[in-house]
Motif scaffolding. Structure first.
Motif, PDB file in Angstrom:
ATOM      1  N   PHE A 354      25.627   7.347 -59.849  1.00 37.54           N
ATOM      2  CA  PHE A 354      26.833   7.005 -59.099  1.00 37.54           C
ATOM      3  C   PHE A 354      28.022   6.945 -60.056  1.00 37.54           C
ATOM      4  O   PHE A 354      27.960   6.315 -61.105  1.00 37.54           O
ATOM      5  N   GLY A 355      29.091   7.634 -59.695  1.00 39.53           N
ATOM      6  CA  GLY A 355      30.321   7.583 -60.468  1.00 39.53           C
ATOM      7  C   GLY A 355      31.343   6.724 -59.761  1.00 39.53           C
ATOM      8  O   GLY A 355      31.475   6.779 -58.532  1.00 39.53           O
ATOM      9  N   GLU A 356      32.045   5.913 -60.536  1.00 42.97           N
ATOM     10  CA  GLU A 356      33.033   5.008 -59.940  1.00 42.97           C
ATOM     11  C   GLU A 356      34.403   5.668 -59.943  1.00 42.97           C
ATOM     12  O   GLU A 356      35.004   5.892 -61.002  1.00 42.97           O
ATOM     13  N   VAL A 357      34.891   5.999 -58.759  1.00 45.23           N
ATOM     14  CA  VAL A 357      36.182   6.661 -58.586  1.00 45.23           C
ATOM     15  C   VAL A 357      37.081   5.772 -57.732  1.00 45.23           C
ATOM     16  O   VAL A 357      36.737   5.472 -56.587  1.00 45.23           O
ATOM     17  N   ARG A 358      38.178   5.337 -58.318  1.00 47.75           N
ATOM     18  CA  ARG A 358      39.136   4.450 -57.626  1.00 47.75           C
ATOM     19  C   ARG A 358      38.426   3.255 -56.982  1.00 47.75           C
ATOM     20  O   ARG A 358      38.680   2.915 -55.818  1.00 47.75           O
ATOM     21  N   GLY A 359      37.521   2.646 -57.743  1.00 47.75           N
ATOM     22  CA  GLY A 359      36.851   1.429 -57.278  1.00 47.75           C
ATOM     23  C   GLY A 359      35.657   1.643 -56.372  1.00 47.75           C
ATOM     24  O   GLY A 359      35.002   0.677 -55.978  1.00 47.75           O
ATOM     25  N   LYS A 360      35.348   2.908 -56.050  1.00 45.11           N
ATOM     26  CA  LYS A 360      34.204   3.194 -55.180  1.00 45.11           C
ATOM     27  C   LYS A 360      33.095   3.888 -55.963  1.00 45.11           C
ATOM     28  O   LYS A 360      33.365   4.755 -56.803  1.00 45.11           O
ATOM     29  N   ARG A 361      31.855   3.520 -55.698  1.00 48.35           N
ATOM     30  CA  ARG A 361      30.699   4.163 -56.308  1.00 48.35           C
ATOM     31  C   ARG A 361      30.269   5.343 -55.433  1.00 48.35           C
ATOM     32  O   ARG A 361      29.807   5.154 -54.299  1.00 48.35           O
TER      33      ARG A 361
END
Length: 378
Positions: A354-361
């Motif tokens: 999971f990559g965290e992009v703008r606070g979302k996983r």
């Protein structure tokens, strides 16, 4: 045309870039074209389908000449700095290499060519001053001279036909072969290499003839000028490392997936085992897998995961297990793609992270690299 910082260095093709209405940006201390009116997407696809012409004159070109006249002395001196087989490099052949430090990290990556009576070396623009100092300090038996010349890269399936109109003998060159060729009446060094994953050439030409050479190549309807934007997306699709992002002084060649570049003669049990900076760590990692590895990554959905994006083993993990070092949209893939480092036990193709992009996983899967098969002329 964009505003140019007058303090930036300019390549011999600078005025041509302006005439072609390039958008110029600062890169490694130079004013460089990031794109032309065609746009990054079309420049990328043109290179994959026809041919793209790149100005890479900002990179460092170096001539290393043995004081004794014996090239073997220069080759062995270079082997003290890099983990590759330079002594076994035949005349007219080149190899990818990397300067390593005592900790086994990568100081820079480079190309080394046996040019007959000297070694011809190309280093990264941002590192060339330190690389020159490094070479001069460590190679007393050689003269180390920076070459003041333009460097052009012609990449893509139509590159051979375009360059052959000026010098038919380039057709004879195979991948990673290099020779001197007359182009528009000037002696140039042409190598069949590049950093796009496509068949193509790199041409070192005198500054005085660089613009005429570029214009002659651009006369072909198959050739378009291409900037740094598409150069980056092309090398990402090809799974090629960008120094300062995917590799640096903290990464070893083995972690970076570059063990293919270390020939048998320099490995444990080889004829010239070790004797390069960081050999202890690097040779150990060749025998026993390192703790982390560079992998390809394909995010789910359409949102790119770019440099610096933290990676997590689970959607609710408290600590990241890795990070993305390069990422963006792959025009030929038609989807976002990335590269990064993960623990070795998570490096198998298909592993879900999971990559965290703008606070979302957001989910991302480990993928094979290259993302697009190379078309080198073997």
């Amino acid at each position: 045309m964009s505003e140019i910082d007058p303090g930036l260095k300019r390549t011999p093709l600078h005025d041509l870039h302006i005439a072609l209405d390039a958008k110029m940006v600062a890169f490694a201390g130079y004013a460089m074209p990031v794109q032309y009116p065609l746009g990054v997407m079309k420049e990328h696809l043109t290179t994959r389908e026809n041919a793209g012409l790149f100005d890479v004159s900002h990179m460092g070109q170096v001539r290393i000449t043995p004081r004794s006249g014996d090239l073997a002395e220069a080759a062995l001196a270079m082997e003290r700095l890099v983990p590759i087989d330079v002594l076994g490099l035949k005349n007219g052949r080149q190899r990818y290499a990397m300067f390593t430090n005592d900790a086994g990290g990568i100081q820079d990556d480079l190309m080394v060519t046996n040019a007959g009576d000297h070694l011809y070396v190309v280093v990264n623009a941002a590192c060339k001053e330190q690389d020159l100092e490094h070479l001069r300090a460590e190679m007393d038996e050689c003269l180390v001279d920076e070459i003041d010349a333009a460097l052009l890269a012609l990449q893509g399936p139509r590159s051979e036909a375009a360059l052959a109109t000026l010098a038919p003998e380039v057709i004879e060159l195979g991948f990673m072969e290099s020779r001197e060729v007359s182009l528009l009446g000037e002696q140039c060094r042409v190598s069949r290499s590049g950093y796009s994953g496509e068949d193509g050439f790199e041409v070192s030409a005198p500054n005085r003839s660089a613009v005429a050479l570029a214009q002659a190549l651009l006369e072909s309807h198959d050739v378009a000028p291409v900037g740094l934007g598409a150069r980056d997306s092309l090398r990402l699709e090809a799974g090629l490392c960008l120094y300062g992002s995917d590799i640096d002084v903290t990464t070893s060649p083995i972690e970076a997936g570059l063990k293919w570049a270390i020939q048998r003669s320099r490995r444990a049990g080889g004829a010239r085992e070790g004797n390069f900076p960081g050999a202890g760590r690097i040779l150990s990692e060749l025998e026993q897998q390192p703790q982390r590895l560079r992998v390809g990554l394909k995010p789910d959905g359409r949102a790119p995961m770019r440099h610096g994006t933290p990676l997590f083993a689970e959607v609710d993990s408290s600590e990241p297990c890795g990070r993305i070092t390069s990422g963006g949209f792959g025009p030929s893939v038609g989807a976002p793609i990335s590269m990064g480092y993960v623990p070795s036990e998570m490096a198998d193709t298909g592993t879900r992270l999971f990559g965290e992009v703008r606070g979302k996983r957001l989910p991302v899967k480990v993928a094979e690299i290259p993302f697009v098969a190379n078309t080198y002329k073997r």
